[in-house]
Design a protein around this motif. Structure first.
Motif, short mmCIF file in Angstrom:
data_model
loop_
_atom_site.label_atom_id
_atom_site.label_comp_id
_atom_site.label_asym_id
_atom_site.label_seq_id
_atom_site.Cartn_x
_atom_site.Cartn_y
_atom_site.Cartn_z
N ARG A 21 0.84 -1.20 0.00
CA ARG A 21 0.00 0.00 0.00
C ARG A 21 0.87 1.25 0.00
NH1 ARG A 21 -5.38 0.18 2.09
NH2 ARG A 21 -5.35 -1.90 1.24
N THR A 53 -3.59 11.19 -0.71
CA THR A 53 -3.44 9.92 -1.42
C THR A 53 -3.63 8.75 -0.47
OG1 THR A 53 -1.90 11.03 -2.92
CG2 THR A 53 -1.93 8.64 -2.98
N THR A 54 -3.12 8.88 0.75
CA THR A 54 -3.30 7.82 1.75
C THR A 54 -4.77 7.65 2.09
OG1 THR A 54 -1.10 8.23 2.67
CG2 THR A 54 -2.67 7.07 4.08
N ALA A 55 -5.48 8.75 2.28
CA ALA A 55 -6.92 8.68 2.57
C ALA A 55 -7.65 7.97 1.43
CB ALA A 55 -7.48 10.08 2.80
N LYS A 56 -7.29 8.29 0.22
CA LYS A 56 -7.92 7.68 -0.96
C LYS A 56 -7.69 6.16 -0.99
CE LYS A 56 -6.85 7.46 -5.81
NZ LYS A 56 -6.04 8.05 -6.86
N HIS A 57 -6.47 5.74 -0.68
CA HIS A 57 -6.14 4.32 -0.80
C HIS A 57 -6.46 3.50 0.45
CE1 HIS A 57 -4.28 4.22 -4.75
NE2 HIS A 57 -3.80 5.42 -4.49
N THR A 58 -6.87 4.16 1.53
CA THR A 58 -7.18 3.43 2.76
C THR A 58 -8.63 3.62 3.21
OG1 THR A 58 -6.49 5.27 4.18
CG2 THR A 58 -4.80 3.63 3.59
N ASN A 59 -9.35 4.50 2.53
CA ASN A 59 -10.73 4.83 2.88
C ASN A 59 -10.85 5.42 4.29
OD1 ASN A 59 -11.88 4.03 0.39
ND2 ASN A 59 -11.69 1.89 1.05
N LYS A 60 -9.76 6.01 4.79
CA LYS A 60 -9.81 6.72 6.07
C LYS A 60 -10.10 8.19 5.78
CE LYS A 60 -7.14 5.89 9.63
NZ LYS A 60 -6.01 5.69 10.54
N PRO A 61 -10.82 8.87 6.66
CA PRO A 61 -11.05 10.31 6.47
C PRO A 61 -9.71 11.06 6.46
CG PRO A 61 -12.48 9.43 8.18
CD PRO A 61 -11.50 8.35 7.85
#
Length: 179
Positions: A21, A53-61
């Motif tokens: 990831r 980008t991290t939010a996009k790839h982890t579905n975290k706010p």
């Protein structure tokens, strides 16, 4: 602090979501990051883009990712680069008072560094006002995570109040921190 910031973000993502990831996030963010180079310049714009980008790839706010980044930077610095923590003081109050001077010295050593600016004002016996000035909008959750990380490291629980948030003209967050 150059690459320490990116190293901390990498460790957070790898520990939370795995190396694959992280590689995807790094590639998708289009930011050239080499966490093996500690003298790599960074800025809030790059950190924000990596958080998006991290939010996009982890579905975290996004706010949660930014908070985690801020908190993890303190954790990583404390665990792996304790000299940076120790050079700023033995209490959270001392650390915050010394933080602006530390950043100023780092900018002299590393002229390509473009960190946010920290200022401290209204220092009283049991309180101070911390100013975080950045050219990047949207970093409030990051600073809250950073402060939360400091509370954990110093084992202190001051009251932290946001007394000023960014607006169209001002990209500054101001916090009153009371012990």
């Amino acid at each position: 602090m150059y690459g320490i910031i990116y190293k901390a973000i990498e460790q957070y993502v790898v520990n939370s979501f795995g190396n694959t990831r992280w590689e995807t996030i790094k590639s998708d963010s289009n930011i050239p990051i080499d966490t093996s180079i500690m003298e790599q310049p960074y800025n809030d714009d790059a950190n924000y883009k990596i958080a998006v980008t991290t939010a996009k790839h982890t579905n975290k706010p996004l706010d949660e990712v930014l908070f985690d980044f801020g908190e993890h930077i303190i954790k990583t610095t404390s665990e792996n680069y304790s000299i940076f923590m120790e050079s700023r003081g033995n209490t959270m109050r001392d650390y915050l008072i010394n933080l602006p001077n530390f950043h100023n010295r780092m900018m002299l050593i590393y002229p390509e560094l473009t960190p946010p600016e920290f200022r401290v004002s209204n220092v009283e016996g049991n309180a101070l006002v911390l100013h975080y000035i950045s050219t990047t909008k949207g970093m409030l959750s990051f600073v809250k995570g950073y402060l939360n990380g400091l509370m954990k490291i110093f084992k202190e629980m001051p009251e932290v109040k946001v007394i000023n948030s960014e607006n169209e003209i001002n990209k500054e967050y101001t916090f009153k921190i009371s012990w």
